[in-house]
Motif scaffolding. Structure first.
Motif, PDB file in Angstrom:
ATOM      1  N   PRO A  16       0.815  -1.215   0.000  1.00 13.79           N
ATOM      2  CA  PRO A  16       0.000   0.000   0.000  1.00 13.79           C
ATOM      3  C   PRO A  16       0.853   1.273   0.000  1.00 13.79           C
ATOM      4  O   PRO A  16       1.971   1.298   0.494  1.00 13.79           O
ATOM      5  CB  PRO A  16      -0.774  -0.114   1.321  1.00 13.79           C
ATOM      6  CG  PRO A  16       0.174  -0.864   2.220  1.00 13.79           C
ATOM      7  CD  PRO A  16       0.887  -1.843   1.324  1.00 13.79           C
ATOM      8  N   THR A  17       0.303   2.328  -0.582  1.00 15.29           N
ATOM      9  CA  THR A  17       0.860   3.681  -0.434  1.00 15.29           C
ATOM     10  C   THR A  17       0.275   4.266   0.840  1.00 15.29           C
ATOM     11  O   THR A  17      -0.939   4.243   1.046  1.00 15.29           O
ATOM     12  CB  THR A  17       0.490   4.557  -1.650  1.00 15.29           C
ATOM     13  OG1 THR A  17       1.126   4.022  -2.809  1.00 15.29           O
ATOM     14  CG2 THR A  17       0.943   5.992  -1.433  1.00 15.29           C
ATOM     15  N   ARG A  18       1.138   4.790   1.717  1.00 12.46           N
ATOM     16  CA  ARG A  18       0.686   5.267   3.022  1.00 12.46           C
ATOM     17  C   ARG A  18       0.880   6.773   3.148  1.00 12.46           C
ATOM     18  O   ARG A  18       1.959   7.302   2.868  1.00 12.46           O
ATOM     19  CB  ARG A  18       1.461   4.572   4.140  1.00 12.46           C
ATOM     20  CG  ARG A  18       1.336   3.058   4.137  1.00 12.46           C
ATOM     21  CD  ARG A  18       2.022   2.443   5.343  1.00 12.46           C
ATOM     22  NE  ARG A  18       1.952   0.982   5.308  1.00 12.46           N
ATOM     23  CZ  ARG A  18       3.006   0.182   5.176  1.00 12.46           C
ATOM     24  NH1 ARG A  18       4.220   0.703   5.091  1.00 12.46           N
ATOM     25  NH2 ARG A  18       2.868  -1.118   5.150  1.00 12.46           N
ATOM     26  N   ASN A  19      -0.179   7.451   3.581  1.00 20.80           N
ATOM     27  CA  ASN A  19      -0.090   8.879   3.899  1.00 20.80           C
ATOM     28  C   ASN A  19       0.304   8.986   5.372  1.00 20.80           C
ATOM     29  O   ASN A  19      -0.438   8.547   6.250  1.00 20.80           O
ATOM     30  CB  ASN A  19      -1.433   9.569   3.649  1.00 20.80           C
ATOM     31  CG  ASN A  19      -1.347  11.072   3.831  1.00 20.80           C
ATOM     32  OD1 ASN A  19      -0.459  11.586   4.514  1.00 20.80           O
ATOM     33  ND2 ASN A  19      -2.267  11.792   3.221  1.00 20.80           N
ATOM     34  N   LEU A  20       1.466   9.562   5.657  1.00 20.42           N
ATOM     35  CA  LEU A  20       1.976   9.621   7.027  1.00 20.42           C
ATOM     36  C   LEU A  20       1.615  10.910   7.750  1.00 20.42           C
ATOM     37  O   LEU A  20       1.903  11.046   8.938  1.00 20.42           O
ATOM     38  CB  LEU A  20       3.503   9.474   7.025  1.00 20.42           C
ATOM     39  CG  LEU A  20       4.086   8.204   6.402  1.00 20.42           C
ATOM     40  CD1 LEU A  20       5.592   8.191   6.573  1.00 20.42           C
ATOM     41  CD2 LEU A  20       3.463   6.954   7.010  1.00 20.42           C
ATOM     42  N   SER A  21       1.010  11.868   7.074  1.00 18.17           N
ATOM     43  CA  SER A  21       0.804  13.161   7.718  1.00 18.17           C
ATOM     44  C   SER A  21      -0.667  13.501   7.950  1.00 18.17           C
ATOM     45  O   SER A  21      -1.069  13.772   9.085  1.00 18.17           O
ATOM     46  CB  SER A  21       1.490  14.270   6.912  1.00 18.17           C
ATOM     47  OG  SER A  21       1.191  14.161   5.543  1.00 18.17           O
ATOM     48  N   TYR A  22      -1.503  13.515   6.926  1.00 14.68           N
ATOM     49  CA  TYR A  22      -2.903  13.910   7.083  1.00 14.68           C
ATOM     50  C   TYR A  22      -3.025  15.237   7.823  1.00 14.68           C
ATOM     51  O   TYR A  22      -3.643  15.323   8.879  1.00 14.68           O
ATOM     52  CB  TYR A  22      -3.694  12.823   7.827  1.00 14.68           C
ATOM     53  CG  TYR A  22      -3.925  11.559   7.045  1.00 14.68           C
ATOM     54  CD1 TYR A  22      -4.829  11.515   5.981  1.00 14.68           C
ATOM     55  CD2 TYR A  22      -3.231  10.401   7.373  1.00 14.68           C
ATOM     56  CE1 TYR A  22      -5.027  10.347   5.254  1.00 14.68           C
ATOM     57  CE2 TYR A  22      -3.438   9.231   6.645  1.00 14.68           C
ATOM     58  CZ  TYR A  22      -4.336   9.217   5.593  1.00 14.68           C
ATOM     59  OH  TYR A  22      -4.534   8.065   4.885  1.00 14.68           O
ATOM     60  N   THR A  23      -2.415  16.270   7.298  1.00 20.40           N
ATOM     61  CA  THR A  23      -2.455  17.582   7.958  1.00 20.40           C
ATOM     62  C   THR A  23      -2.985  18.625   6.983  1.00 20.40           C
ATOM     63  O   THR A  23      -2.203  19.351   6.357  1.00 20.40           O
ATOM     64  CB  THR A  23      -1.064  17.992   8.451  1.00 20.40           C
ATOM     65  OG1 THR A  23      -0.122  17.852   7.363  1.00 20.40           O
ATOM     66  CG2 THR A  23      -0.610  17.133   9.616  1.00 20.40           C
ATOM     67  N   PRO A  24      -4.299  18.751   6.826  1.00 25.06           N
ATOM     68  CA  PRO A  24      -4.854  19.761   5.920  1.00 25.06           C
ATOM     69  C   PRO A  24      -4.556  21.190   6.361  1.00 25.06           C
ATOM     70  O   PRO A  24      -4.617  22.111   5.555  1.00 25.06           O
ATOM     71  CB  PRO A  24      -6.359  19.466   5.955  1.00 25.06           C
ATOM     72  CG  PRO A  24      -6.582  18.751   7.240  1.00 25.06           C
ATOM     73  CD  PRO A  24      -5.331  17.952   7.481  1.00 25.06           C
TER      74      PRO A  24
END
Length: 200
Positions: free
Chosen positions: A24-32
């Motif tokens: 999987p490609t993972r988003n490590l931040s999720y900071t809009p």
């Protein structure tokens, strides 16, 4: 990554790790609320260093992959653009320069910043700097008053700056050999004399 199985990217203000083959490609931040840029993995693969403007100015952070991606803010004095931080081989320090033509050493445990040098004659700032394999020495390129660039050396323990090359030639692209015994670089040493009426 240290094992060559994944790659770290920043895109659209987020940090992603992507598998080389399958996974999987993972988003490590999720900071809009902020934008992450200039991510780099530590040599041992445990940390990811990056810059984020979540506070209003770009500051340097590290994310601890071994501790549930815990985030640690390392700087809080951003007033001008910083160039990409570079990890020391021992994973304990970061090296970066800024548009004030200043080269900085940053301790990742304490957050302490040490000013190494200021380049008075570099219009674009200090952009070439490398670590020795043992993490004790730094070599960087700085312009002289005549706008020829020279190699300079900084030792972590003595905190002493030493010029390595003469100002009559222009050097760039320093690189340590894997054992740290040699320093390779490119140099402009072609002299083309031009005669005028002054010589006669």
């Amino acid at each position: 990554s240290h094992d060559g199985n994944r790659v770290v990217f920043t895109a659209r203000g987020e940090i992603f790790t992507v598998p080389v083959k399958q996974g999987p490609t993972r988003n490590l931040s999720y900071t809009p609320e902020g934008r992450e840029i200039e991510a780099s993995w530590s040599p041992n693969g445990r940390y990811i260093a990056y810059m984020s403007d979540v506070t209003g100015e770009y500051e340097i952070y590290i994310k601890d992959r071994a501790n549930n991606n815990e985030v640690k803010q390392l700087t809080s004095n951003g007033t001008i653009w910083r160039f990409t931080p570079k990890w020391s081989p021992d994973n304990s320090k970061l090296l970066f320069a800024d548009k004030n033509h200043t080269l900085w050493l940053l301790d990742t445990a304490s957050g302490k910043q040490t000013k190494i040098d200021v380049a008075k004659f570099d219009e674009n700032g200090l952009t070439q700097y490398v670590w020795s394999p043992n993490s004790n020495d730094i070599v960087y390129v700085k312009n002289n008053e005549n706008r020829y660039s020279s190699l300079f050396h900084f030792n972590i323990e003595s905190k002493k700056v030493t010029r390595l090359t003469d100002e009559m030639t222009s050097e760039s692209n320093p690189t340590f050999s894997p054992d740290g015994e040699y320093l390779y670089f490119s140099s402009e040493r072609d002299y083309n004399l031009t005669f005028s009426s002054y010589e006669f």
